[in-house]
Design a protein around this motif. Structure first.
Motif, short mmCIF file in Angstrom:
data_model
loop_
_atom_site.label_atom_id
_atom_site.label_comp_id
_atom_site.label_asym_id
_atom_site.label_seq_id
_atom_site.Cartn_x
_atom_site.Cartn_y
_atom_site.Cartn_z
N HIS A 1 0.58 -0.98 -0.05
CA HIS A 1 -0.03 -0.20 -0.01
C HIS A 1 0.99 1.19 -0.08
CE1 HIS A 1 0.19 -0.82 3.98
NE2 HIS A 1 0.60 -0.13 4.40
N TYR B 1 -1.88 7.30 -1.34
CA TYR B 1 -2.46 6.42 -0.04
C TYR B 1 -0.88 7.60 0.60
CZ TYR B 1 -0.80 3.93 4.50
OH TYR B 1 -0.89 3.73 5.26
N TRP C 1 -5.08 5.37 10.21
CA TRP C 1 -5.71 3.72 8.93
C TRP C 1 -5.91 3.03 10.33
CZ3 TRP C 1 -5.81 4.77 4.45
CH2 TRP C 1 -5.23 5.72 4.02
N GLN D 1 -5.71 -0.06 4.96
CA GLN D 1 -4.39 -0.33 3.83
C GLN D 1 -4.69 -1.50 3.08
OE1 GLN D 1 -1.86 -0.25 7.49
NE2 GLN D 1 -2.04 1.46 7.51
N TRP E 1 -6.61 0.15 0.33
CA TRP E 1 -5.97 0.70 -1.19
C TRP E 1 -5.40 -0.13 -1.12
CZ3 TRP E 1 -7.58 5.61 1.13
CH2 TRP E 1 -7.13 6.75 0.90
N SER F 1 2.91 -4.72 3.40
CA SER F 1 0.95 -5.31 3.59
C SER F 1 1.85 -6.78 3.56
CB SER F 1 0.94 -4.93 1.56
OG SER F 1 0.82 -3.54 1.58
#
Length: 381
Positions: A157, A163, A175, A180, A183, A203
């Motif tokens: 992300h 972002y 967040w 996340q 996104w 991620s």
């Protein structure tokens, strides 16, 4: 452009290139033991003097051969208020956190909760599995080991321009992990087939954090603390920001900058759920990494061997939450973080060094500093 550069570009106006400065050069001969203590603060101060754009530097470490520990600082903790930086001040560790997360996953492996070869879908909460599949990720083919070693081809992300742009416009936004990952899947597609290539991914470690929470039934911070036994390791000033209270009597977190932009008030949730999240002074970071490499974190030596074994040639051999570097012809093992932190153990010399520069634009100084410290104590060549 790398995610780190995207983040910097989103938060800052374009920066002028830093003037090239010659890094401190290792002395040809090791210093007498009694001279090392006074020499380390001088080294830190000389680096600040040579790099006027660098707000501050902290270095901590330990040498088994000399039976010594050190922690020194120079420069400012808060540039606007001209507050001096102190050696014991904690900083956001960013991706140094990945080493702790990887170790926590390996502790779950030792407990028989999961195996490195298990598919991600077997252990990931169902709603996150469904989210990834929506973007074309084959969670039945991606393994835990591939996620740990950044070979799961999971994008990340922080690579999404929208972002990181939001970090600039709403730095105090809170967040969630799910936001996340949404996104990610709404903006980017998988890099390629699982296991095919190295692709560094915050991620991926966010997914590992969710697995740790599932099997411990705790928030990530307390879960990692318990799995790795922070108390036994004497990590008294290390905590997961906002998931745990700051330890008593720990001084305020140092300010960390991006070319003059003060990131202090950015909500930690932008990098909290496994790719980052920990806050610690450099002495605690060095203490953890030394304990890890000395075999005091895992129950079985084979677990450490599995962690250290490189799965790719990237970053001088990325294993499971650790990678390599070279200073004074010595092989180091450890990790770095976006905000300018790095910690390495040099097993051949029995030396651990952790360094934080408080602006990542000056991170090129870090490995030369490690080389200088190794030279001072007579390690390497």
């Amino acid at each position: 452009m790398t995610p780190a550069l995207l983040l910097a570009a989103a938060l800052l106006a374009p920066l002028a290139a830093s003037a090239a400065q010659a890094p401190p050069q290792p002395s040809a001969r090791a210093l007498p033991p009694d001279s090392i203590g006074p020499a380390l603060p001088r080294l830190a101060a000389s680096l600040i003097a040579a790099r006027p754009r660098l707000p501050g530097i902290v270095s901590a470490g330990q040498s088994r051969a000399l039976g010594r520990r050190w922690s020194v600082a120079a420069g400012l903790s808060d540039s606007a208020r001209r507050v001096p930086l102190r050696p014991e001040q904690p900083v956001r560790l960013a991706s140094n956190t990945k080493t702790y997360v990887a170790a926590a996953i390996l502790r779950l492996v030792e407990q028989g909760r999961l195996a490195l070869g298990d598919p991600l879908a077997k252990h990931l909460p169902a709603h996150l599995t469904q989210l990834l599949r929506r973007d074309g990720y084959d969670t039945d083919a991606i393994t835990i080991e591939q996620v740990l070693s950044h070979r799961a081809v999971v994008h990340e992300h922080p690579a999404v321009p929208s972002y990181v742009a939001r970090l600039r416009t709403t730095p105090r936004y809170r967040w969630t992990r799910e936001e996340q990952l949404e996104w990610l899947v709404d903006s980017l597609t998988p890099v390629g087939p699982p296991g095919g290539q190295f692709r560094y991914s915050d991620s991926g470690y966010t997914l590992l954090g969710a697995i740790i929470e599932r099997y411990t039934n705790q928030p990530l911070g307390p879960a990692v603390r318990r799995l790795l036994d922070f108390d036994t390791l004497a990590l008294r000033a290390t905590w997961w920001e906002t998931m745990e209270p700051a330890p008593a009597a720990v001084p305020p977190r140092a300010h960390q900058y991006l070319g003059g932009f003060d990131s202090y008030d950015i909500d930690p949730s932008f990098d909290l759920y496994g790719g980052g999240g920990l806050v610690a002074p450099m002495a605690d970071l060095a203490q953890f990494l030394a304990a890890l490499l000395e075999g005091r974190v895992f129950a079985q030596p084979a677990t450490l061997d599995a962690m250290l074994a490189p799965r790719s040639t990237d970053r001088e051999g990325y294993g499971l939450g650790v990678y390599g570097t070279t200073a004074r012809w010595l092989r180091g093992v450890g990790h770095g973080g976006f905000w300018g932190t790095i910690a390495m153990v040099f097993p051949e010399a029995g030396v651990t060094i952790a360094v934080a520069v408080t602006d990542p634009g000056e991170r090129s100084a870090v490995i030369p500093v490690m080389g200088t410290v190794l030279a001072m104590i007579g390690a390497g060549r």
